[in-house]
Design an enzyme around this catalytic site. Structure first.
Site, PDB file in Angstrom:
ATOM      1  N   CYS A   1       4.435 -13.671  -0.117  1.00 25.85           N
ATOM      2  CA  CYS A   1       2.866 -13.448  -0.646  1.00 25.85           C
ATOM      3  C   CYS A   1       3.067 -14.194  -2.051  1.00 25.85           C
ATOM      4  O   CYS A   1       2.009 -14.476  -2.795  1.00 25.85           O
ATOM      5  CB  CYS A   1       2.252 -12.182  -0.635  1.00 25.85           C
ATOM      6  SG  CYS A   1       2.130 -11.427   1.059  1.00 25.85           S
TER       7      CYS A   1
ATOM      8  N   HIS B   1      -3.295 -10.896  -5.808  1.00 24.13           N
ATOM      9  CA  HIS B   1      -3.054 -11.036  -4.585  1.00 24.13           C
ATOM     10  C   HIS B   1      -3.936 -10.431  -3.571  1.00 24.13           C
ATOM     11  O   HIS B   1      -4.245  -9.243  -4.126  1.00 24.13           O
ATOM     12  CB  HIS B   1      -1.741 -11.153  -4.148  1.00 24.13           C
ATOM     13  CG  HIS B   1      -1.339 -10.922  -2.673  1.00 24.13           C
ATOM     14  ND1 HIS B   1      -1.755 -11.998  -1.723  1.00 24.13           N
ATOM     15  CD2 HIS B   1      -0.439 -10.032  -1.757  1.00 24.13           C
ATOM     16  CE1 HIS B   1      -1.354 -11.733  -0.567  1.00 24.13           C
ATOM     17  NE2 HIS B   1      -0.718 -10.538  -0.731  1.00 24.13           N
TER      18      HIS B   1
ATOM     19  N   ASN C   1      -5.707 -10.687   4.365  1.00 16.39           N
ATOM     20  CA  ASN C   1      -4.511 -11.298   3.431  1.00 16.39           C
ATOM     21  C   ASN C   1      -3.814 -12.441   3.985  1.00 16.39           C
ATOM     22  O   ASN C   1      -3.325 -12.516   5.255  1.00 16.39           O
ATOM     23  CB  ASN C   1      -3.481  -9.999   3.601  1.00 16.39           C
ATOM     24  CG  ASN C   1      -2.270 -10.238   3.013  1.00 16.39           C
ATOM     25  OD1 ASN C   1      -1.742 -11.266   2.282  1.00 16.39           O
ATOM     26  ND2 ASN C   1      -1.279  -8.970   2.990  1.00 16.39           N
TER      27      ASN C   1
HETATM   28  O1  UT7 Z   1       0.781  -8.710   1.140  1.00 19.06           O
HETATM   29  C1  UT7 Z   1       2.207  -8.180   0.897  1.00 19.06           C
HETATM   30  C2  UT7 Z   1       2.036  -6.839   0.439  1.00 19.06           C
HETATM   31  N1  UT7 Z   1       1.314  -5.949   1.353  1.00 19.06           N
HETATM   32  C3  UT7 Z   1       0.714  -4.898   0.949  1.00 19.06           C
HETATM   33  O2  UT7 Z   1       0.808  -4.728  -0.136  1.00 19.06           O
HETATM   34  C4  UT7 Z   1       0.187  -4.026   2.015  1.00 19.06           C
HETATM   35  C5  UT7 Z   1       0.246  -2.569   1.427  1.00 19.06           C
HETATM   36  N2  UT7 Z   1      -0.203  -1.422   2.364  1.00 19.06           N
HETATM   37  C6  UT7 Z   1      -1.451  -1.396   2.895  1.00 19.06           C
HETATM   38  O3  UT7 Z   1      -2.465  -2.133   2.390  1.00 19.06           O
HETATM   39  C7  UT7 Z   1      -1.815   0.049   3.498  1.00 19.06           C
HETATM   40  O4  UT7 Z   1      -0.777   0.756   3.469  1.00 19.06           O
HETATM   41  C8  UT7 Z   1      -2.497  -0.311   5.013  1.00 19.06           C
HETATM   42  C9  UT7 Z   1      -3.596  -1.090   5.048  1.00 19.06           C
HETATM   43  C10 UT7 Z   1      -1.373  -1.028   5.556  1.00 19.06           C
HETATM   44  C11 UT7 Z   1      -2.446   0.689   5.661  1.00 19.06           C
HETATM   45  O5  UT7 Z   1      -3.259   1.868   4.975  1.00 19.06           O
HETATM   46  P1  UT7 Z   1      -2.965   3.303   4.563  1.00 19.06           P
HETATM   47  O6  UT7 Z   1      -4.053   4.115   4.091  1.00 19.06           O
HETATM   48  O7  UT7 Z   1      -1.521   3.182   3.827  1.00 19.06           O
HETATM   49  O8  UT7 Z   1      -2.653   4.045   6.141  1.00 19.06           O
HETATM   50  P2  UT7 Z   1      -1.506   4.711   6.823  1.00 19.06           P
HETATM   51  O9  UT7 Z   1      -0.499   3.731   7.156  1.00 19.06           O
HETATM   52  O10 UT7 Z   1      -0.897   5.651   5.969  1.00 19.06           O
HETATM   53  O11 UT7 Z   1      -2.116   5.201   8.076  1.00 19.06           O
HETATM   54  C12 UT7 Z   1      -3.166   6.326   8.123  1.00 19.06           C
HETATM   55  C13 UT7 Z   1      -3.376   6.641   9.331  1.00 19.06           C
HETATM   56  C14 UT7 Z   1      -2.628   6.718  10.344  1.00 19.06           C
HETATM   57  O12 UT7 Z   1      -2.824   7.767  11.232  1.00 19.06           O
HETATM   58  P3  UT7 Z   1      -2.255   9.073  11.136  1.00 19.06           P
HETATM   59  O13 UT7 Z   1      -0.698   9.072  11.284  1.00 19.06           O
HETATM   60  O14 UT7 Z   1      -2.750   9.832   9.972  1.00 19.06           O
HETATM   61  O15 UT7 Z   1      -2.673   9.890  12.457  1.00 19.06           O
HETATM   62  C15 UT7 Z   1      -2.372   5.502  11.100  1.00 19.06           C
HETATM   63  O16 UT7 Z   1      -1.782   5.498  12.477  1.00 19.06           O
HETATM   64  O17 UT7 Z   1      -4.143   5.376   9.856  1.00 19.06           O
HETATM   65  C16 UT7 Z   1      -3.835   5.066  10.983  1.00 19.06           C
HETATM   66  N3  UT7 Z   1      -3.967   3.469  11.099  1.00 19.06           N
HETATM   67  C17 UT7 Z   1      -5.147   2.926  11.732  1.00 19.06           C
HETATM   68  N4  UT7 Z   1      -6.232   3.480  12.129  1.00 19.06           N
HETATM   69  C18 UT7 Z   1      -7.214   2.707  12.789  1.00 19.06           C
HETATM   70  C19 UT7 Z   1      -3.178   2.598  10.913  1.00 19.06           C
HETATM   71  N5  UT7 Z   1      -3.713   1.313  11.115  1.00 19.06           N
HETATM   72  C20 UT7 Z   1      -4.925   1.701  11.748  1.00 19.06           C
HETATM   73  C21 UT7 Z   1      -5.964   0.937  12.106  1.00 19.06           C
HETATM   74  N6  UT7 Z   1      -7.180   1.354  12.675  1.00 19.06           N
HETATM   75  N7  UT7 Z   1      -5.911  -0.576  12.238  1.00 19.06           N
END
Ligand code: UT7
Length: 327
Positions: A113, A254, A284
């Protein structure tokens, strides 16, 4: 001293729009989850047969036209990407040929990125040291070809596109004022694609069953490191260049996650009205996110001559960096 000034911008995105509602039909997700957790509403995705090098060429042609620089006057083409047409040759060579940039050297920059910002950093060095006068820097990606469309934690995030700028040597105060790039390979497994490289080549029969040639991301861990890393490197750059956050006219971080964008803006105390976002329309787009945003801002008159523009990005490697320019 020579300065590298942006004299033209261009962007190209695929026509096909993939909305959150479309994704609800593919995986167990919801428009509400995607919108509140990421800020994304829709993204552009290439169709079958669309090539990455063609998107980069289109963005470059627009940037060249606006800059009034002829392709044959380019000294260097740098394409920041991790989704080239082939493992080799470099996409920059295909772009060089498509454009007819007969005297240009060409190389890809692999910094995920941050590929576009690494490209600006390198191009600035070439221009400052008189090794180049006109440099084309492209940031582009079609990560939709490397996304596991059954993995809801990654497939909702990414979009395709390309953006380009032409940098030209000038003597004045306009152009890149400073840049800082960083890396830390200790976190290489935070975002990676384990298959397809020389460790696990594409002809390894276990590739597909182990889902190796797909993007893997530890989202939550990445989120935490990303905010601090971008804020820190940007503060260092501002201090080094003797500017304060109040002096920044436009901040383009970004576009990985709206919550990350807001958190970095807040840490740097940059007024929300100066923080540019287009993540809701493109998702992204990795290396393409900043040059696409720059092109939009230039076309819509959000950047005026003399404005101080601050860029920052973070991505797989891990790598991160910041660039400050006077438009
Ligand atoms: O570009 C390069 C750099 N990349 C980044 O900087 C990305 C950085 N990370 C992020 O943007 C975020 O961490 C994400 C958007 C990828 C994820 O968001 P989050 O708030 O960190 O969610 P999480 O991974 O902690 O997941 C929370 C919950 C989980 O369920 P449980 O375990 O709490 O029951 C996931 O299974 O959300 C669930 N989940 C979803 N639910 C519905 C994960 N993806 C989805 C989805 N739809 N698409």
């Amino acid at each position: 001293m020579n300065r590298a000034r942006v004299v033209g911008t261009g962007a190209a995105v695929p026509k096909k729009v993939l909305s959150n509602a479309d994704l609800e039909k593919l995986v167990e997700t919801s428009d509400e989850w995607i919108t509140t957790r990421t800020g994304i509403k829709e993204r552009r995705i290439v169709s079958e047969g669309e090539k990455f090098s063609d998107l980069c060429t289109k963005a470059s042609e627009i940037a060249l036209k606006r800059s009034h620089v002829k392709p044959e006057d380019l000294d260097m083409i740098l394409v920041g990407t991790i989704s080239s047409d082939m493992l080799f040759p470099a996409t920059s060579c295909l772009v060089q040929h498509n454009l007819g940039a007969t005297k240009a050297a060409a190389s890809d920059v692999s910094a995920a990125c941050v590929g576009f910002l690494y490209g600006l950093h390198l191009a600035d060095g070439l221009i400052q040291s008189n090794k180049a006068e006109n440099v084309l820097v492209v940031g582009g990606e079609i990560l939709s070809r490397f996304v596991d469309w059954t993995d809801r934690s990654t497939c909702v995030l990414f979009g395709d596109g390309a953006g380009a700028v032409v940098l030209q040597a000038t003597k004045g105060d306009h152009g890149i004022l400073g840049s800082r790039m960083k890396s830390n390979g200790a976190y290489a497994d935070f975002i990676c694609m384990p298959g397809g490289g020389s460790n696990r080549p594409a002809n390894d029969p276990t590739q597909v069953e182990e889902k190796l040639p797909y993007i893997k991301m530890k989202g939550n861990e990445t989120f935490k490191v990303a905010v601090k890393a971008m804020a820190d490197v940007t503060s260092e750059l501002l201090n080094e260049q003797g500017f304060t956050h109040e002096q920044i006219d436009l901040f383009i971080p970004h576009q990985a996650n709206e919550r990350i964008i807001n958190a970095v803006g807040e840490k740097l105390k940059i007024a929300p009205s100066k923080v540019y976002k287009n993540i809701e329309r493109y998702g992204n787009t990795s290396a393409a996110s900043i040059p696409i945003a720059l092109d939009e801002c230039a076309r819509e008159g959000r950047i005026r001559v003399g404005n101080l523009v601050l860029l920052t990005a973070f991505g797989a490697g891990l790598v991160w960096g910041s660039v400050l320019l006077r438009w």
